[in-house]
Design a protein around this motif. Structure first.
Motif, mmCIF file in Angstrom:
data_model
loop_
_atom_site.group_PDB
_atom_site.id
_atom_site.type_symbol
_atom_site.label_atom_id
_atom_site.label_comp_id
_atom_site.label_asym_id
_atom_site.label_seq_id
_atom_site.Cartn_x
_atom_site.Cartn_y
_atom_site.Cartn_z
ATOM 1 N N ALA A 88 2.368 4.501 -7.160
ATOM 2 C CA ALA A 88 3.097 3.213 -7.338
ATOM 3 C C ALA A 88 3.084 2.381 -6.285
ATOM 4 C CB ALA A 88 4.703 3.701 -7.608
ATOM 5 N N SER A 89 2.830 1.123 -6.512
ATOM 6 C CA SER A 89 2.286 0.287 -5.515
ATOM 7 C C SER A 89 3.107 -1.183 -5.433
ATOM 8 C CB SER A 89 0.820 -0.019 -5.449
ATOM 9 O OG SER A 89 0.497 -0.425 -6.583
ATOM 10 N N SER A 90 4.099 -1.137 -6.395
ATOM 11 C CA SER A 90 5.105 -2.342 -6.332
ATOM 12 C C SER A 90 6.550 -1.876 -6.463
ATOM 13 C CB SER A 90 4.524 -3.377 -7.418
ATOM 14 O OG SER A 90 5.069 -2.803 -8.748
ATOM 15 N N LEU A 91 7.551 -2.756 -6.122
ATOM 16 C CA LEU A 91 8.793 -2.194 -6.475
ATOM 17 C C LEU A 91 9.166 -2.117 -7.898
ATOM 18 C CD1 LEU A 91 10.705 -4.778 -3.892
ATOM 19 C CD2 LEU A 91 10.147 -2.376 -3.739
ATOM 20 N N TYR A 92 8.635 -2.903 -8.648
ATOM 21 C CA TYR A 92 8.606 -2.706 -10.186
ATOM 22 C C TYR A 92 8.140 -1.311 -10.955
ATOM 23 C CZ TYR A 92 9.237 -7.795 -9.444
ATOM 24 O OH TYR A 92 9.623 -8.859 -8.906
ATOM 25 N N ARG A 93 7.136 -1.072 -10.480
ATOM 26 C CA ARG A 93 6.373 0.313 -10.650
ATOM 27 C C ARG A 93 7.385 1.449 -10.046
ATOM 28 N NH1 ARG A 93 5.737 3.534 -13.932
ATOM 29 N NH2 ARG A 93 3.798 4.946 -14.194
ATOM 30 N N LEU A 94 7.757 1.119 -8.805
ATOM 31 C CA LEU A 94 8.528 2.302 -8.173
ATOM 32 C C LEU A 94 9.776 2.556 -8.923
ATOM 33 C CD1 LEU A 94 8.991 1.779 -4.391
ATOM 34 C CD2 LEU A 94 8.326 4.208 -5.759
ATOM 35 N N PHE A 95 10.486 1.641 -9.563
ATOM 36 C CA PHE A 95 11.662 1.810 -10.376
ATOM 37 C C PHE A 95 11.417 2.248 -11.592
ATOM 38 C CE2 PHE A 95 15.078 0.843 -12.864
ATOM 39 C CZ PHE A 95 16.187 0.957 -11.961
ATOM 40 N N ASN A 96 10.356 1.583 -12.663
ATOM 41 C CA ASN A 96 10.119 2.175 -13.648
ATOM 42 C C ASN A 96 9.415 3.425 -13.879
ATOM 43 O OD1 ASN A 96 7.423 1.460 -13.890
ATOM 44 N ND2 ASN A 96 7.886 -0.643 -14.834
ATOM 45 N N SER A 97 8.997 4.045 -12.825
ATOM 46 C CA SER A 97 8.398 5.219 -13.240
ATOM 47 C C SER A 97 9.364 6.493 -13.540
ATOM 48 C CB SER A 97 7.672 5.609 -11.628
ATOM 49 O OG SER A 97 8.559 5.625 -10.436
ATOM 50 N N LEU A 98 10.473 5.996 -13.225
ATOM 51 C CA LEU A 98 11.581 7.005 -13.542
ATOM 52 C C LEU A 98 11.652 6.989 -15.261
ATOM 53 C CD1 LEU A 98 14.461 5.811 -11.287
ATOM 54 C CD2 LEU A 98 13.126 7.773 -11.119
ATOM 55 N N LEU A 99 11.082 6.105 -15.908
ATOM 56 C CA LEU A 99 11.311 6.182 -17.253
ATOM 57 C C LEU A 99 9.663 6.436 -17.831
ATOM 58 C CD1 LEU A 99 14.080 5.180 -18.587
ATOM 59 C CD2 LEU A 99 13.398 4.268 -16.528
ATOM 60 N N ASP A 100 8.959 7.121 -17.182
ATOM 61 C CA ASP A 100 7.439 7.460 -17.939
ATOM 62 C C ASP A 100 7.578 8.495 -18.726
ATOM 63 O OD1 ASP A 100 6.305 5.504 -16.345
ATOM 64 O OD2 ASP A 100 5.351 6.952 -14.785
ATOM 65 N N ARG B 64 7.762 11.099 -5.242
ATOM 66 C CA ARG B 64 6.907 11.696 -6.290
ATOM 67 C C ARG B 64 6.328 10.429 -6.737
ATOM 68 N NH1 ARG B 64 10.857 13.149 -9.093
ATOM 69 N NH2 ARG B 64 10.870 15.424 -8.170
ATOM 70 N N SER B 65 7.152 9.320 -6.938
ATOM 71 C CA SER B 65 6.441 7.772 -7.694
ATOM 72 C C SER B 65 5.229 7.421 -6.523
ATOM 73 C CB SER B 65 7.510 6.938 -7.811
ATOM 74 O OG SER B 65 8.358 7.269 -8.702
ATOM 75 N N LEU B 66 5.483 7.316 -5.262
ATOM 76 C CA LEU B 66 4.462 7.271 -4.361
ATOM 77 C C LEU B 66 3.470 8.122 -4.341
ATOM 78 C CD1 LEU B 66 6.976 6.023 -1.176
ATOM 79 C CD2 LEU B 66 5.365 4.221 -2.622
ATOM 80 N N SER B 67 3.555 9.303 -4.421
ATOM 81 C CA SER B 67 2.370 9.910 -4.443
ATOM 82 C C SER B 67 1.542 9.768 -5.818
ATOM 83 C CB SER B 67 2.812 11.512 -4.404
ATOM 84 O OG SER B 67 3.673 11.867 -5.520
ATOM 85 N N ARG B 68 2.125 9.336 -6.928
ATOM 86 C CA ARG B 68 1.398 8.855 -8.062
ATOM 87 C C ARG B 68 0.699 7.605 -7.986
ATOM 88 N NH1 ARG B 68 5.676 11.557 -12.373
ATOM 89 N NH2 ARG B 68 5.336 13.877 -11.893
ATOM 90 N N GLU C 266 0.860 -1.176 0.022
ATOM 91 C CA GLU C 266 -0.052 0.135 -0.117
ATOM 92 C C GLU C 266 1.046 1.169 -0.029
ATOM 93 O OE1 GLU C 266 -3.019 0.097 -0.384
ATOM 94 O OE2 GLU C 266 -3.641 -2.086 -0.307
ATOM 95 N N PRO C 267 0.664 2.198 -0.816
ATOM 96 C CA PRO C 267 1.874 2.972 -1.047
ATOM 97 C C PRO C 267 1.694 4.319 0.096
ATOM 98 C CG PRO C 267 0.017 3.174 -2.870
ATOM 99 C CD PRO C 267 0.011 2.236 -2.124
ATOM 100 N N GLY C 268 0.282 4.468 0.422
ATOM 101 C CA GLY C 268 0.091 5.413 1.280
ATOM 102 C C GLY C 268 0.917 5.529 2.760
ATOM 103 N N PRO C 269 1.049 4.387 3.423
ATOM 104 C CA PRO C 269 1.858 4.298 4.656
ATOM 105 C C PRO C 269 3.393 4.432 4.359
ATOM 106 C CG PRO C 269 0.415 2.575 4.762
ATOM 107 C CD PRO C 269 0.327 3.041 3.353
ATOM 108 N N VAL C 270 3.903 4.026 3.016
ATOM 109 C CA VAL C 270 5.245 4.204 2.772
ATOM 110 C C VAL C 270 5.696 5.550 2.501
ATOM 111 C CG1 VAL C 270 7.106 3.300 1.142
ATOM 112 C CG2 VAL C 270 5.364 1.797 1.738
#
Length: 751
Positions: free
Chosen positions: A381-393, A375-379, A284-288
């Protein structure tokens, strides 16, 4: 040879010629210049289009003398080495400097012995330093192999890999083995190694003389990785005082992870653990997000709970950010455990966008700047994969600000990679969608990583398939017929570039297909594949060029669409396919720079269906080059870089040089195993071997510094002839690195 008397009147052409085979290795012929019976012609002998020798037609020919043709001395004869006959297909005689063919070409289909390897139990060769490789014909009958050095039994070896031996009907897959001798034999003295099977049969090549000296680079088997890791501890790099958050996803194994964090040389860290949500690597991205907003940390490390960090891990990550200005993310190598608890290294490449999408290889242990993580969590991102590849959006993101840190940072916990594939698929599709690309993601089987197959839904484009050829109708027809189904319903043309084919069967076939199945383009002169492709590229109608070797045969009708989908990304310069031999042994799994201070095909020790090291044979990934035996590129890019260099690389390495020129423009080179074809590449002839050495030197001159540091090949891995097969001892530079484009050396002509 036909009687040139009255029963066989001379043809009206200026040159009266005959050419015949007079024995297994012997050939003879004559040339009469009817315009000048006293002139002796110079003959050039070619095998498969490669010039082999030049000789004068001045031998006495009894039939010509009897027919009162001049003084009868217009003949020639020669013999070919058995090694040439074994790999050659067509022998030709031509008038030197003119190119007029003498008689008819001679097909050598039955020239080689029917089974050169049938009586050989195996072979062994020295790869340098303390490493040897070889193959055995029937491991089931002989079991393990005894390895002797100077007559003393040192060890036993088992053939666990694969190799390919022979050509044509003699080709087959055999089991291969590696031998790494103990370090005590690197003593500067000459030794002899002998390999004998348990039936007492000595392998061909034995005994092998070798000499290894202390301190000279060598290789080490993966099974001795623990020794390697202790011998070459990683350098932490520059020190920066800052606070690090270590965000652990999951709760299982949290105590083990926390224990290794307390051993960190970097003292200022905080490590919260968050439970997984819908599946592995998800949360869950909120707590992180709430935690990071109040943590006041410079960097955030993300990892799976149960990860066992090495003592210098956090210090090395901070050092990598400090060493490379503008770095937004750092990921590192990691270890995995075997079923028996042994540790094995996952030596990763510099950032590889394609591999990130299909394997998520870099998202199991990585670090972001705190601002990027928030920034990624606020958008969402709810997995390690999405956290990482959001840099390439952002479609303009190149990934050059993503840094790879060679050398293990930790040992990963065991996890269900297949279960993680759903999270990877969702993350990859989200990243592509942000870049404006529609795609589908299909779960794929792999060995270490979660895996998906990405298929982009891109606009269809026109393509020209270019097939260079010379004689050998059988090969050409098989090739054309196998690739035609993939062209149906597509805007695809086939161009066959004929380089002075001379045998009647080939000429008849070319006439049959011209302007029906394919467009036939004529190109005279010495056999030069680079020049042949260049000539076709200039007149091609397609937006895309697909180079296909005539030895290639398609296995299905989906390969072309797969390659067109990969090249659809605007920053992709070339796409290569997985090529396997008819025996089932892999022939091309991408090209690695560095082995032999040149380049080598990856995974020639594996068979079709193998996952490959770190799953590289089941996922699309970037590499420095791919083979022109099946290569797709944009025509505009091809013309921009001047096509293939037909002067420096007429036979070999024009594909490597071409791919590196594309990379110098900022283009990516992608290998895809989802396009698979057969390629039974013939063995290199003696003629080609001489040209090969010259072209190796040209490659080293132009790209020497690039050959020494392939960004998609780990400095931890050896530069032995077969990439991904051993550790390098010692490793090459282990500094943080990115995947920036190479620059060639501007070499004037003549050097």
């Amino acid at each position: 040879m036909p009687d040139p008397g009255e029963s066989n009147p001379a043809p009206p052409q200026r040159f009266w010629t005959e050419f015949a085979r007079s024995g297994e290795r012997h050939f003879l012929g004559f040339v009469v210049d009817r315009g000048d019976l006293e002139r002796r012609c110079t003959i050039e002998i070619l095998v498969d289009g490669y010039p082999l020798k030049v000789l004068r037609a001045q031998d006495y020919v009894q039939q010509l003398a009897a027919a009162r043709v001049g003084d009868g001395c217009y003949g020639f004869s020669f013999s070919l080495d058995q090694n040439v006959l074994a790999v050659g297909a067509v022998v030709e005689a031509r008038l030197a400097n003119i190119g007029t063919i003498v008689g008819q070409p001679i097909v050598l289909e039955c020239a080689s012995p029917p089974s050169r390897y049938s009586s050989v139990v195996g072979a062994v060769s020295w790869l340098g330093s303390l490493r040897f490789s070889g193959w055995v014909s029937n491991l089931e009958e002989v079991g393990e192999l005894n390895v002797f050095v100077d007559g003393v039994l040192i060890m036993r070896a088992r053939a666990s890999g694969w190799s390919h031996v022979g050509d044509g009907q003699d080709a087959r897959a055999v089991r291969a083995f590696d031998v790494h001798l103990p370090e005590r034999f690197a003593d500067g003295n000459a030794h002899q190694l002998e390999v004998v099977n348990l039936l007492g049969e000595t392998l061909a090549g034995s005994p092998v003389a070798f000499l290894a000296v202390p301190g000279v680079p060598r290789s080490l088997p993966f099974s001795q990785y623990q020794e390697w890791r202790e011998r070459f501890p990683a350098n932490p790099g520059p020190i920066e005082a800052c606070r690090i958050a270590v965000v652990m996803i999951g709760l299982e194994g949290m105590n083990d992870s926390e224990a290794t964090l307390h051993e960190q040389s970097h003292p200022d860290w905080i490590a919260p653990f968050f439970p997984t949500a819908a599946g592995l690597a998800t949360f869950e991205p909120g707590p992180v997000l709430s935690f990071l907003e109040g943590a006041d940390c410079a960097y955030v490390v993300f990892a799976l709970a149960g990860t066992l960090f090495l003592p210098a891990t956090l210090e090395r990550i901070v050092g990598a950010f400090a060493a490379i200005e503008g770095a937004r993310a750092v990921y590192g190598d990691f270890d995995i455990r075997g079923d028996d608890g042994s540790v094995w290294p996952m030596a990763l490449p510099a950032f590889d966008y394609e591999r990130m999408l299909e394997l998520g290889y870099c998202a199991h242990l990585f670090a972001l700047r705190s601002a990027d993580a928030i920034r990624s969590l606020s958008r969402g991102a709810s997995s390690l994969y999405r956290l990482f590849n959001s840099l390439l959006d952002d479609r303009n993101s190149s990934g050059h600000d993503i840094i790879h840190l060679p050398g293990s940072l930790a040992t990963l916990p065991s996890f269900d990679a297949a279960a993680a594939s759903a999270a990877l698929a969702a993350a990859s599709l989200a990243c592509l969608a942000h870049r404006g690309i529609e795609a589908t993601a299909t779960p794929n089987a792999a060995g270490v990583f979660p895996a998906v197959r990405i298929s982009r839904n891109l606009e269809s484009r026109s393509a020209t398939i270019i097939v260079p050829t010379r004689n050998r109708r059988d090969l050409l027809e098989d090739c054309i017929e196998s690739i035609r189904p993939a062209c149906e319903g597509e805007r695809v043309e086939i161009v066959v570039v004929d380089n002075d084919s001379s045998d009647a069967a080939t000429l008849a076939y070319l006439e049959q297909i011209d302007n029906r199945i394919a467009k036939v383009l004529r190109a005279s002169g010495p056999f030069n594949p680079a020049r042949l492709v260049n000539s076709a590229a200039r007149v091609a109608n397609g937006d895309l060029l697909c180079l296909v070797d005539p030895h290639v045969k398609a296995l299905d009708d989906r390969w072309l669409q797969e390659m067109m989908g990969r090249i659809g990304e605007p920053d992709v310069g070339a796409v290569g396919a997985l090529l396997v031999r008819a025996s089932g042994v892999v022939q091309h799994g991408g090209i690695v720079l560095g082995p032999g201070f040149a380049a080598a095909h990856a995974f020639s020790d594996r068979v079709d269906g193998d996952f490959g090291y770190a799953d590289l044979l089941v996922a699309a990934h970037e590499c420095s080059a791919v083979t022109a035996a099946c290569l797709m590129t944009r025509r505009s890019d091809y013309l921009e870089v001047g096509g293939m260099d037909e002067v420096r690389f007429p036979i070999d390495f024009h594909d490597v040089d071409y791919c590196l020129k594309l990379r110098a423009l900022g283009r990516r080179i992608v290998f895809t195993p989802h396009a698979k074809l057969i390629h039974d590449e013939p063995a290199r002839s003696q003629i080609q071997a001489r040209l090969f050495e010259r072209e190796v030197q040209n490659l080293r001159t132009r790209w020497g510094s690039v050959l020494a540091a392939d960004p998609f090949y780990s400095p931890m891995l050896s530069l032995d002839p077969c990439p991904f097969s051993a550790l390098s001892w010692p490793p090459r530079t282990m500094e943080p690195r990115d995947s920036r484009s190479p620059s060639p050396l501007g070499v004037p002509h003549g050097f």
